[in-house]
Design an enzyme around this catalytic site. Structure first.
Site, PDB file in Angstrom:
ATOM      1  N   GLU A  18       0.846  -1.189   0.000  1.00  0.00           N
ATOM      2  CA  GLU A  18       0.000   0.000   0.000  1.00  0.00           C
ATOM      3  C   GLU A  18       0.885   1.243   0.000  1.00  0.00           C
ATOM      4  O   GLU A  18       1.880   1.276   0.710  1.00  0.00           O
ATOM      5  CB  GLU A  18      -0.838  -0.054   1.290  1.00  0.00           C
ATOM      6  CG  GLU A  18      -1.776   1.084   1.477  1.00  0.00           C
ATOM      7  CD  GLU A  18      -2.705   1.223   0.306  1.00  0.00           C
ATOM      8  OE1 GLU A  18      -3.426   0.274   0.000  1.00  0.00           O
ATOM      9  OE2 GLU A  18      -2.689   2.305  -0.315  1.00  0.00           O
TER      10      GLU A  18
ATOM     11  N   ASN B 247       9.646   4.045   0.118  1.00  0.00           N
ATOM     12  CA  ASN B 247       9.754   4.906   1.305  1.00  0.00           C
ATOM     13  C   ASN B 247      11.196   5.331   1.559  1.00  0.00           C
ATOM     14  O   ASN B 247      11.452   6.450   1.985  1.00  0.00           O
ATOM     15  CB  ASN B 247       9.154   4.209   2.534  1.00  0.00           C
ATOM     16  CG  ASN B 247       7.641   4.409   2.600  1.00  0.00           C
ATOM     17  OD1 ASN B 247       7.047   5.021   1.719  1.00  0.00           O
ATOM     18  ND2 ASN B 247       7.015   3.887   3.639  1.00  0.00           N
TER      19      ASN B 247
ATOM     20  N   CYS C 230       5.750   5.891   9.382  1.00  0.00           N
ATOM     21  CA  CYS C 230       6.214   5.080   8.251  1.00  0.00           C
ATOM     22  C   CYS C 230       7.682   5.317   7.896  1.00  0.00           C
ATOM     23  O   CYS C 230       8.512   4.427   8.099  1.00  0.00           O
ATOM     24  CB  CYS C 230       5.337   5.347   7.030  1.00  0.00           C
ATOM     25  SG  CYS C 230       3.606   5.010   7.370  1.00  0.00           S
TER      26      CYS C 230
HETATM   27  C1  UGA Z   1       4.587   7.786   3.550  1.00  0.00           C
HETATM   28  C2  UGA Z   1       4.686   7.623   2.027  1.00  0.00           C
HETATM   29  O1  UGA Z   1       4.706   8.908   1.422  1.00  0.00           O
HETATM   30  C3  UGA Z   1       3.513   6.813   1.499  1.00  0.00           C
HETATM   31  O2  UGA Z   1       3.645   6.618   0.101  1.00  0.00           O
HETATM   32  C4  UGA Z   1       3.494   5.463   2.208  1.00  0.00           C
HETATM   33  O3  UGA Z   1       2.406   4.656   1.783  1.00  0.00           O
HETATM   34  C5  UGA Z   1       3.367   5.699   3.700  1.00  0.00           C
HETATM   35  O4  UGA Z   1       4.480   6.486   4.152  1.00  0.00           O
HETATM   36  C6  UGA Z   1       3.362   4.369   4.384  1.00  0.00           C
HETATM   37  O5  UGA Z   1       4.381   3.704   4.391  1.00  0.00           O
HETATM   38  O6  UGA Z   1       2.306   3.942   4.864  1.00  0.00           O
HETATM   39  P1  UGA Z   1       3.181   9.376   5.160  1.00  0.00           P
HETATM   40  O7  UGA Z   1       3.944   8.770   6.295  1.00  0.00           O
HETATM   41  O8  UGA Z   1       1.714   9.538   5.269  1.00  0.00           O
HETATM   42  O9  UGA Z   1       3.424   8.542   3.818  1.00  0.00           O
HETATM   43  O10 UGA Z   1       3.800  10.826   4.959  1.00  0.00           O
HETATM   44  P2  UGA Z   1       4.604  11.618   3.827  1.00  0.00           P
HETATM   45  O11 UGA Z   1       3.671  12.454   3.059  1.00  0.00           O
HETATM   46  O12 UGA Z   1       5.500  10.712   3.081  1.00  0.00           O
HETATM   47  O13 UGA Z   1       5.480  12.572   4.757  1.00  0.00           O
HETATM   48  C7  UGA Z   1       6.425  12.011   5.662  1.00  0.00           C
HETATM   49  C8  UGA Z   1       7.170  13.097   6.396  1.00  0.00           C
HETATM   50  O14 UGA Z   1       8.057  13.761   5.512  1.00  0.00           O
HETATM   51  C9  UGA Z   1       6.311  14.182   7.016  1.00  0.00           C
HETATM   52  O15 UGA Z   1       6.788  14.459   8.326  1.00  0.00           O
HETATM   53  C10 UGA Z   1       6.530  15.377   6.105  1.00  0.00           C
HETATM   54  O16 UGA Z   1       6.382  16.609   6.779  1.00  0.00           O
HETATM   55  C11 UGA Z   1       7.961  15.155   5.664  1.00  0.00           C
HETATM   56  N1  UGA Z   1       8.315  15.808   4.383  1.00  0.00           N
HETATM   57  C12 UGA Z   1       7.668  15.471   3.239  1.00  0.00           C
HETATM   58  C13 UGA Z   1       9.350  16.743   4.345  1.00  0.00           C
HETATM   59  O17 UGA Z   1       9.972  17.058   5.373  1.00  0.00           O
HETATM   60  N2  UGA Z   1       9.668  17.321   3.142  1.00  0.00           N
HETATM   61  C14 UGA Z   1       9.037  17.011   1.990  1.00  0.00           C
HETATM   62  O18 UGA Z   1       9.400  17.568   0.938  1.00  0.00           O
HETATM   63  C15 UGA Z   1       8.002  16.059   2.046  1.00  0.00           C
END
Ligand code: UGA
Length: 437
Positions: A148, A212, A264
């Site tokens: 997923e 990831n 994650c």
């Molecule tokens: C992440 C992946 O993006 C999903 O594709 C995956 O399905 C999911 O983990 C999982 O393994 O279940 P998620 O944990 O919801 O999703 O969050 P992200 O949108 O990936 O963000 C993760 C972190 O990175 C957040 O703290 C966000 O603030 C940070 N981030 C994101 C940054 O610091 N810079 C960015 O440019 C993007």
């Protein structure tokens, strides 16, 4: 199709509701009674945009139920494993106890022709063990691995309209037949042209952790560039824009700041390193250790910056933290950079008040020693520094002129590089950010 979903957390609850909304008959099974009661009453136990409405609609059709009674899943033909794989205490490896428990429950229910579909994020090799267990109990049932990729905050749309479907399939007629059954479950997405990649079990499990790891690496790459920018007076946001125009690089996930958190990315890269070690290829992933430490260093740097703008010490200083969730549109505080920074500042003697539109209740449970405010106004009143650490739209859109009236001293640290420095400076604020002059 009659479907069961084992594990009704972030992944399973959304998956169950989405599958029911597509017309399937779904039973969601979880061992946590309050979670099940809340979902059965149409109240998601966590904040996820669109989920409450979808859940309400699906429950009203009578096609969706939630239960702690696994025997309700006995007549399902497709069983999804959606339980969590959190990091083990004091170890990098993933805690597989929920996957093992769900597997044991499911194998006890299997009938010939049933398909078990693994969606949890697991160390590569797990699916093969589950497949053996299924084979022992019901040789005419089959396992597929279908990772997923949903993002919290966008989980409903990501589930209904994924950017790809990955099927890990065992060789042989059983595997091919099971894949066609899964095609039936995802008929709507497939008809809409969502690309499908069919692989073996090992590749499908690796796809998830590789994705990831890549995302975490991209974020830490730009945060490493932020460190260079800090040393040279350069601007990491302009650097990201400029390199992001190269289609091979792309601008997404190049937002420098306080780094990644959540349930994650941090635990997945650690579990991946642990698994690589077991497989004797730990060298292949030593770079992820660096990805992890760049990420954690940003939190320390954030506290340093707060100290710097306060003239060397934050002891006794009143500080507001905007954001507690690990990212906007979520109330998830697992490994939240915002709360980690808030707690470190509190430990160094600052009087920290945290606010968040959704995550205060969760934050209070985990970090009861921090002070919380329900509104930005209450959080910032008479403070000497404001840190923006989760880029909720309501914080990005704050009016610096009005906010200036409420603080004691106008100092803002933009931990997500999401504010316009010129506007804030024009309103009389001292503006600081990571990786920006
Ligand atoms: C992440 C992946 O993006 C999903 O594709 C995956 O399905 C999911 O983990 C999982 O393994 O279940 P998620 O944990 O919801 O999703 O969050 P992200 O949108 O990936 O963000 C993760 C972190 O990175 C957040 O703290 C966000 O603030 C940070 N981030 C994101 C940054 O610091 N810079 C960015 O440019 C993007």
């Amino acid at each position: 199709m009659r479907i069961s979903v084992f594990g009704c957390g972030y992944l399973g609850a959304v998956h169950a509701a989405c599958m029911a909304s597509l017309g399937h008959e779904v039973v969601g099974v979880d061992v946590v009674e309050e979670q099940v009661a809340s979902l059965a009453a149409g109240r998601p136990p966590f904040h996820e945009p669109g989920l409450e409405q979808l859940l309400g609609e699906a429950l009203a059709t009578g096609r969706l139920e939630f239960t702690t009674d696994a025997s309700r899943a006995a007549d399902a033909v497709v069983h999804f494993i959606c339980v969590g794989t959190p990091q083990k205490k004091n170890e990098n490896a993933a805690d597989m106890s929920y996957v093992r428990a769900a597997t044991e429950t499911i194998v006890g229910l299997l009938k010939p022709g049933d398909v078990v579909v693994g969606k949890s994020t697991v160390p590569v090799g797990t699916a093969e063990v589950i497949a053996e267990r299924i084979e022992e109990r019901e040789p005419a049932a089959e396992l597929l691995w279908n990772p997923e990729f949903l993002r919290e905050g966008h989980a409903v749309e990501d589930t209904l309209r994924p950017d790809r479907l990955v099927y890990g399939i065992r060789q042989g007629d059983g595997g091919a037949r099971a894949a066609r059954v899964l095609d039936g479950v995802y008929a709507a997405a497939l008809a809409a042209g969502v690309p499908k990649v069919e692989t073996d079990l090992a590749t499908a499990q690796l796809v998830k952790v590789a994705a990831n790891s890549f995302l975490a690496t991209k974020i830490s790459f730009i945060n490493a560039m932020a460190e260079l920018c800090e040393a040279t007076g350069a601007d990491v946001t302009q650097l990201a824009d400029a390199i992001g125009y190269d289609a091979r690089i792309g601008r997404k996930f190049l937002n420098a700041g306080v780094g990644f958190g959540g349930g994650c990315l941090p635990k997945d890269i650690r579990a991946f390193m642990a698994r690589a070690g077991e497989l004797g290829v730990d060298q292949a992933l030593t770079f992820l250790r660096e990805v992890d430490s760049i990420n954690l260093r940003r939190r320390v740097r954030m506290v340093d910056l707060a100290r710097e703008v306060c003239g060397g010490s934050i002891a006794g200083r009143r500080i507001a933290v905007l954001g507690a969730a690990f990212k906007p549109h979520s109330d998830d505080i697992r490994d939240s950079p915002a709360l980690s920074v808030a707690a470190q500042m509190q430990l160094q003697g600052a009087q920290v008040t945290v606010t968040d539109p959704r995550a205060i209740d969760n934050a209070r449970k985990k970090w009861p020693d921090l002070s919380y405010a329900d509104t930005v106004e209450d959080a910032v009143r008479d403070t000497e520094v404001v840190l923006l650490l989760t880029e909720w739209p309501e914080y990005v859109g704050l009016d610096p002129v009005a906010l200036k009236e409420q603080v004691a001293v106008g100092r803002i640290i933009d931990g997500r590089n999401c504010l316009d420095p010129a506007t804030w400076r024009a309103a009389g604020w001292t503006y600081r950010a990571l990786g920006r002059p």
